[in-house]
Design an enzyme around this catalytic site. Sequence first.
Site, short mmCIF file in Angstrom:
data_model
loop_
_atom_site.label_atom_id
_atom_site.label_comp_id
_atom_site.label_asym_id
_atom_site.label_seq_id
_atom_site.Cartn_x
_atom_site.Cartn_y
_atom_site.Cartn_z
N GLU A 68 -97.78 95.00 75.24
CA GLU A 68 -97.87 94.42 73.90
C GLU A 68 -99.32 94.27 73.42
OE1 GLU A 68 -95.90 93.34 76.28
OE2 GLU A 68 -93.85 93.22 75.50
N PHE A 130 -84.22 81.56 79.15
CA PHE A 130 -84.83 82.77 79.70
C PHE A 130 -85.74 83.42 78.63
CE2 PHE A 130 -84.69 87.44 80.37
CZ PHE A 130 -85.44 87.46 81.53
N GLN A 131 -86.96 83.71 79.02
CA GLN A 131 -87.98 84.30 78.15
C GLN A 131 -88.24 83.46 76.90
OE1 GLN A 131 -87.08 88.55 77.62
NE2 GLN A 131 -88.36 88.97 79.39
N LYS A 180 -82.93 84.85 67.76
CA LYS A 180 -81.97 85.95 67.88
C LYS A 180 -80.76 85.73 66.97
CE LYS A 180 -80.16 89.03 71.43
NZ LYS A 180 -80.02 89.26 72.88
N MET A 494 -123.05 95.65 80.99
CA MET A 494 -123.71 94.60 80.24
C MET A 494 -123.90 93.35 81.10
SD MET A 494 -125.24 93.90 77.51
CE MET A 494 -124.81 94.79 76.01
#
Lengths: 583, 196
Positions: A68, A130-131, A180, A494
């Site tokens: 993502e 869940f999630q 959902k 760097m």
Amino acid sequence: MAVLEAKSEIKIQQAEMRSVSGSQAVMEALIAEGVKTIFGYPGGAIMPIYDALFDYPSQLQHILVRHEQGAIHAAQGFARASGKTGVVFATSGPGATNLVTGLADAMIDSTPVVCITGQVFAHLLGTDAFQETDVINITTPVTKWNHQVTDASEIPSALAKAFYIAGSGRPGPVVIDITKNAQLQLFEYEGYKKCEHIRSYRPKPEIRKEYIQEAAKLINEAERPFVIFGQGVILGNAEKEFKAFIEKSGLPAAWTIMGMSAIPTDHPLAVGMLGMHGNYGPNVLTNECDVLIAVGMRFDDRVTGRLDKYAKQAKIVHLDIDPSEIDKNVKTTVPVWGDCKETLPMLTALLEQKQHAAWINRFGEFMNKEKEKCIDAELTPASDIMTMGEVIKTLNELTGGEAIIVTDVGQHQMVACRYAKYKNSRSNITSGGLGTMGYALPAAIGAAFGDPSRTTVAIIGDGGFQMTIQELGTIMQYKPDVKLLILNNNFLGMVRQWQQLFHEKRYSFVDIQSPDFVQVAKGYGIPGRSISDRADLRDALNELLTSKGSQLLEVMVGKENNVFPMVPQGRGVAEIVLSKEEI
Amino acid sequence: MQKQEFTITVYTENQVGLLNRIAIIFSRRKINIESLNTSPSEIDGVHRFTIVIDEFEELVRKICRQIEKQVGVLKAYYNNNDEIVWQELALYKVPTDVIAEQVKVERLLSQHGAKAVVIRKDYTVFEVAGQRAETDALIKVLEPYGLIEFVRSARVAIIKESEGFHKKLTEFEYREPSEAVDENEYLDKNEEVFTM
């Protein structure tokens, strides 16, 4: 949500009332907003939206990324190259949390992005389902606006508001979290109405004419005026207005890293880059000008160095669309609030036609000194070992400054920004404010979708490339034409430079090992080549640029080269040094 | 310049999540909020936050601009204590028998403007509306007599010069919220700017 309604003069599309699902309403909203490309990754809580997406193959192109974070950086690259709002889909929980780095990046670099995240069913909110993650609260500090939708009927107005907020005023990222049940729910759809006004949102402040007059007076009376500009010029589509402004009064202008490419780098009034690794003249002369005119920039600490030693002698005119930027870091003499697309022409109209030849020559003198002490050694090195600078120089010769250059973060970024040539605006895409390693590869994919008419070159270090290397899979699958140029110094360069200069060369965990990048690319079906000999450079770059489709070129460069000039942290801009001996 | 107490008044939409958006503007700069009150305002549907912090005025001004920038915020004002009328409400729970037995306590309570809210056999609850010093003073007074419980509300404040928010809201509903005239200190002293 009553606020979302009303006041807009726009007529509702005369669509007949019909029953649609929340997910279908999302698709309709995207199409109405002119979205054609979505970067995303599916998962449980966003499945109804993906199911709806399946029915729109000719209108909406979905790019399946590999992570993502890749999706949101791609959307950022898309937005930066095209000027349109980037769109991201991600699922709940880990899908959404993986967006956070990109949101923070888009927030600090003012990039318009709308992220639609799935969320668990509304009745499960707060139950550690869940999630389930509290996405709204996690993303609040890194979004311009965010909102959770739990009822399908809210979707059209929430998305209308999202696109309006993301793209207007000072742009930024917006998250719309849709449960959902709302995605599945059927509701009476009345058509999509674009949002044009929110009573508690101020995209641009009202212009105060008296401030314009005072600013013009200061500039007209100035003997050593100096313009510094940032991304505001690009975001405001005010490149022409800006050019007219500096040209009328012959005002020398320097850019921040984010403002780069707003005017061509070879413009006669362009005097270079500001900041920690910017050019010598613009930094030193910031402290010698009598009027400093800041346009669409925010006086970041990497630009100003120590604030109590910054432009203390100068009267300061600050043009910005965001009133909270005025006086935030540097006290302004005259604040010019407003969209610079509108304020610049008003200001230009009041300016006297002028030249400041002697003053501009001073920038030239400093440039000569910088050339002699830093630039020549970087662009035409005496040793056999290649420098990053000479790679960029050869690239310039081959692209003619027409390419979009996407950089990652670190030494290669600074070198690329110091030496790359640009002819067109929206050509320099980099993570400026957040300094996100791993940005370049996905952002370049997005840029290639955002403006396929131009060549996109991603310049990436060996460290940053390994942070989002999985997005090679996205290139393999969708074939955006991205030229991958890896500048490999076998170090996290760097950090190593700072350890050398400020930590007695204690090289603590900067010797990063890399895989065989050519083999890795090959595994993804992307042809590649690695060179370490100067004799091959031009030919290899030419092959990279003229190849059909993506290709990878790894250039082995000096391991312990440093980027100079440098304003060491904690020092004033005038204390910029040209070599490590001066630190 | 010294740190001093400022009361920030924020007019907002009545939306979930705005409290957090406003609160993190303080917490990211590690500023402690001394007192926070949210309530309806004079306008239906418009919420009003009253926030008290101890800070430098320059920083308070920056914070107000950053608050005002949030979508959902209509306007943020900041005022010092001379510019507002403010009150806090305090409740004190004291054993009833002590009050009944000692006339002195009753006299002390009335001196402090305390009013009984609940009187039970075992305890009595008094309320005092006032400023910090006044409500604090009564704690000291009641402590020797067995103060059982004490609680104080956040500050609520009225801006002396304010004309209310109705007119401004009407403006905001028809066009973009405009920057209220927030004069630049240099422009207020024009001569000084241009005699370089």
